[in-house]
Design an enzyme around this catalytic site. Structure first.
Site, short mmCIF file in Angstrom:
data_model
loop_
_atom_site.label_atom_id
_atom_site.label_comp_id
_atom_site.label_asym_id
_atom_site.label_seq_id
_atom_site.Cartn_x
_atom_site.Cartn_y
_atom_site.Cartn_z
N HIS A 144 -1.88 -7.96 -2.55
CA HIS A 144 -2.60 -7.22 -1.83
C HIS A 144 -3.96 -7.33 -2.46
O HIS A 144 -3.99 -6.46 -3.74
CB HIS A 144 -2.06 -5.66 -1.73
N GLU A 157 -1.09 1.66 -6.42
CA GLU A 157 -0.41 1.37 -5.27
C GLU A 157 1.12 0.66 -5.70
O GLU A 157 1.17 0.13 -6.90
CB GLU A 157 -0.92 0.23 -4.36
N GLU A 172 0.89 -1.19 -0.11
CA GLU A 172 -0.05 -0.12 -0.04
C GLU A 172 0.80 0.97 -0.04
O GLU A 172 0.60 2.28 0.50
CB GLU A 172 -0.96 0.02 1.31
N ASP A 220 -3.90 -10.89 6.95
CA ASP A 220 -2.73 -11.20 6.38
C ASP A 220 -2.17 -12.61 6.44
O ASP A 220 -2.19 -13.19 7.53
CB ASP A 220 -1.61 -10.00 7.11
N ASP A 250 -1.34 -9.14 2.04
CA ASP A 250 -2.69 -8.48 2.71
C ASP A 250 -3.64 -9.21 1.67
O ASP A 250 -4.04 -8.66 0.52
CB ASP A 250 -3.01 -7.22 2.70
N TYR A 264 -6.21 4.99 -8.84
CA TYR A 264 -5.88 4.24 -7.63
C TYR A 264 -4.65 3.46 -7.82
O TYR A 264 -4.76 2.57 -8.59
CB TYR A 264 -6.97 3.84 -6.71
N HIS A 291 -3.32 -2.84 10.25
CA HIS A 291 -2.71 -4.14 9.87
C HIS A 291 -1.43 -4.15 11.00
O HIS A 291 -0.52 -3.20 11.02
CB HIS A 291 -2.29 -4.48 8.53
#
Length: 305
Positions: free
Chosen positions: A155, A100, A59, A234, A189, A98, A274
């Site tokens: 993720h 990451e 992230e 996770d 994750d 968006y 997390h």
């Protein structure tokens, strides 16, 4: 540690842990400019990283590519005993605006990167399942019992986590064919719990139904910081008998940095929602010492009359 163990075995177990390679996975949640400017938060993140010999950070939201260089400065500026970190980072991943990134930070003294590539999810005849395709890294180490291993990070998007976790089996098959690798670590994750992966959904996930994939973080674990949640989002999953056999017993689990660093829930949530998950691989020295010290001696065969 049991108090009745002989001194020799106590020493061996201590060496076992000290020489082992700690591998960690951490969703740092919205790791961008605002978090970078929070000194207290960054101090905790650096402490978490320093515990690990290899750590996957997820992230990362950093369009200016400043996060990892800044971490290198903090980690290596005060490096002790010549321990220096390096890193490798993915391109910015995501279907829409968006984006990451995945990043691996690792101690150069202990491991190096053999190969890396971005898995292509949009192949002919293959459904575009992953929101953020895995950035696959083949690590090698002369210090571990298992000399090389592939790490596949993921993720997921919560709403599609069942499909994405299942698709990791296709990633495994392609990477194994491409690199002829035998030892695999899948981690990240996965959003693999609570409302995102319900009990009845596990039967549709090949990574779970195939017993050759070994899950190190169980469904009962809580990898979330908030007291109001209790979810095993996770995960770490292994494939390959050699790497499975090389795991240090009881080294797999969740690292509660809130408890370790005496933070309030609010302070911990400034770091992430997390907790990291982790495990250790046995070192080649520990294996060698084990064999030399506690292997039973062969009995001499009686001479034939």
């Amino acid at each position: 540690m049991s108090p009745w163990l002989p001194p020799l075995l106590l020493l061996l177990f201590t060496m076992h842990g000290a020489l082992a390679l700690r591998i960690c996975s951490f969703n740092v949640r919205s790791f961008g400019e605002a978090k970078k400017e929070n000194q207290n938060t960054m101090d905790v993140i650096v402490k978490v990283i320093q515990r690990c010999d290899i750590i996957l950070l997820m992230e990362i939201k950093d369009s200016n590519n400043m996060i990892c260089p800044m971490l290198m400065e903090k980690l290596n500026g005060n490096s002790r005993r010549g321990t220096t970190y390096n890193y490798v980072i993915s391109s910015r991943l995501g279907r829409n605006t968006y984006k990451e990134q995945y990043a691996f930070l690792y101690k150069e003294k202990l491991v190096s990167i053999k190969k890396s590539y971005h898995y292509d999810d949009d192949q002919d005849g293959d459904e575009d399942v992953f929101s953020r395709e895995p950035f696959v890294i083949w690590f090698q180490s002369p210090h571990t019992a298992v000399k090389d291993f592939v790490i596949v990070p993921l993720h997921t998007t919560p709403e599609t986590s069942v499909k994405e976790i299942d698709e990791l089996v296709d990633v495994y098959m392609e990477v194994k064919k491409r690199w002829k690798a035998e030892n695999f670590i899948f981690m990240g994750d996965f959003n693999a719990g609570c409302n995102y992966v319900r009990k009845k959904a596990w039967k549709d996930i090949r990574l779970r139904t195939d017993p050759r994939f070994v899950w190190l973080i169980g469904d009962q674990e809580d990898t979330t910081v908030k007291k109001s949640t209790n979810c095993a989002y996770d995960r770490i999953v292994l494939r390959g008998q050699e790497i499975v056999n090389s795991v240090v017993p009881k080294s797999n689990g969740v690292f509660n940095f809130q408890k370790a660093y005496k933070l309030t829930e609010e302070e911990a949530l400034d770091v992430s929602d997390h907790f990291p998950v982790e495990f250790k691989l046995q070192s080649s020295r520990a294996i060698s010492n084990n064999k030399k010290s506690i292997a039973p001696k062969k009995k001499k065969k009686p001479k034939s009359s």
